[in-house]
Design a protein around this motif. Sequence first.
Motif, PDB file in Angstrom:
ATOM      1  N   ILE A   1       0.854  -1.191   0.000  1.00 50.84           N
ATOM      2  CA  ILE A   1       0.000   0.000   0.000  1.00 50.84           C
ATOM      3  C   ILE A   1       0.884   1.233   0.000  1.00 50.84           C
ATOM      4  CG2 ILE A   1      -1.902  -1.177   1.186  1.00 50.84           C
ATOM      5  CD1 ILE A   1      -1.230   0.417   3.700  1.00 50.84           C
ATOM      6  N   THR A   2       0.306   2.371  -0.298  1.00 52.33           N
ATOM      7  CA  THR A   2       1.099   3.602  -0.330  1.00 52.33           C
ATOM      8  C   THR A   2       1.421   4.048   1.093  1.00 52.33           C
ATOM      9  OG1 THR A   2      -0.799   5.091  -0.250  1.00 52.33           O
ATOM     10  CG2 THR A   2      -0.083   4.340  -2.448  1.00 52.33           C
ATOM     11  N   PRO A   3       2.555   4.735   1.261  1.00 50.78           N
ATOM     12  CA  PRO A   3       2.859   5.288   2.591  1.00 50.78           C
ATOM     13  C   PRO A   3       1.751   6.219   3.099  1.00 50.78           C
ATOM     14  CG  PRO A   3       4.815   5.345   1.222  1.00 50.78           C
ATOM     15  CD  PRO A   3       3.662   4.945   0.327  1.00 50.78           C
ATOM     16  N   ALA A   4       1.100   6.949   2.183  1.00 53.86           N
ATOM     17  CA  ALA A   4       0.010   7.845   2.596  1.00 53.86           C
ATOM     18  C   ALA A   4      -1.162   7.046   3.159  1.00 53.86           C
ATOM     19  CB  ALA A   4      -0.452   8.695   1.416  1.00 53.86           C
ATOM     20  N   ASN A   5      -1.532   5.951   2.516  1.00 52.89           N
ATOM     21  CA  ASN A   5      -2.633   5.123   3.026  1.00 52.89           C
ATOM     22  C   ASN A   5      -2.259   4.444   4.339  1.00 52.89           C
ATOM     23  OD1 ASN A   5      -4.454   5.782   1.054  1.00 52.89           O
ATOM     24  ND2 ASN A   5      -4.008   4.002  -0.212  1.00 52.89           N
ATOM     25  N   LEU A   6      -1.014   4.041   4.477  1.00 56.01           N
ATOM     26  CA  LEU A   6      -0.569   3.456   5.741  1.00 56.01           C
ATOM     27  C   LEU A   6      -0.617   4.509   6.847  1.00 56.01           C
ATOM     28  CD1 LEU A   6       0.481   1.125   7.402  1.00 56.01           C
ATOM     29  CD2 LEU A   6       2.797   1.674   6.605  1.00 56.01           C
ATOM     30  N   ALA A   7      -0.244   5.741   6.529  1.00 56.44           N
ATOM     31  CA  ALA A   7      -0.295   6.822   7.519  1.00 56.44           C
ATOM     32  C   ALA A   7      -1.731   7.066   7.990  1.00 56.44           C
ATOM     33  CB  ALA A   7       0.307   8.102   6.951  1.00 56.44           C
ATOM     34  N   VAL A   8      -2.688   7.027   7.065  1.00 57.65           N
ATOM     35  CA  VAL A   8      -4.103   7.194   7.429  1.00 57.65           C
ATOM     36  C   VAL A   8      -4.511   6.100   8.412  1.00 57.65           C
ATOM     37  CG1 VAL A   8      -6.471   7.025   6.538  1.00 57.65           C
ATOM     38  CG2 VAL A   8      -4.788   8.439   5.349  1.00 57.65           C
ATOM     39  N   LEU A   9      -4.096   4.879   8.156  1.00 55.72           N
ATOM     40  CA  LEU A   9      -4.431   3.764   9.026  1.00 55.72           C
ATOM     41  C   LEU A   9      -3.740   3.897  10.381  1.00 55.72           C
ATOM     42  CD1 LEU A   9      -5.731   1.045   9.583  1.00 55.72           C
ATOM     43  CD2 LEU A   9      -3.810  -0.037   8.399  1.00 55.72           C
TER      44      LEU A   9
END
Length: 81
Positions: A27-35
């Motif tokens: 997954i993208t780092p941005a999506n991981l950050a959201v999680l």
Amino acid sequence: MPIVVDIDVMLARRKMSVGELAERIGITPANLAVLKNGRAKAVRFTTLAALCEVLDCQPGDLLRWEAERLADEATPAERHL
């Protein structure tokens, strides 16, 4: 929100960066950050399974439930936060 995400704890224990984890689970780092910052509305079981596989942990190591405290129950100091 009563669900607390402890991905940061597991990242620190595994001495792994967010970028490396994101790449390894696909997954993208941005999506991981959201999680990891608790802003996600949902998480796919495939993503949760990939997190557990890469971090060598159980879902309960990453997610936990905490009861929400009502404003009436907050201490005076907490009401000003």
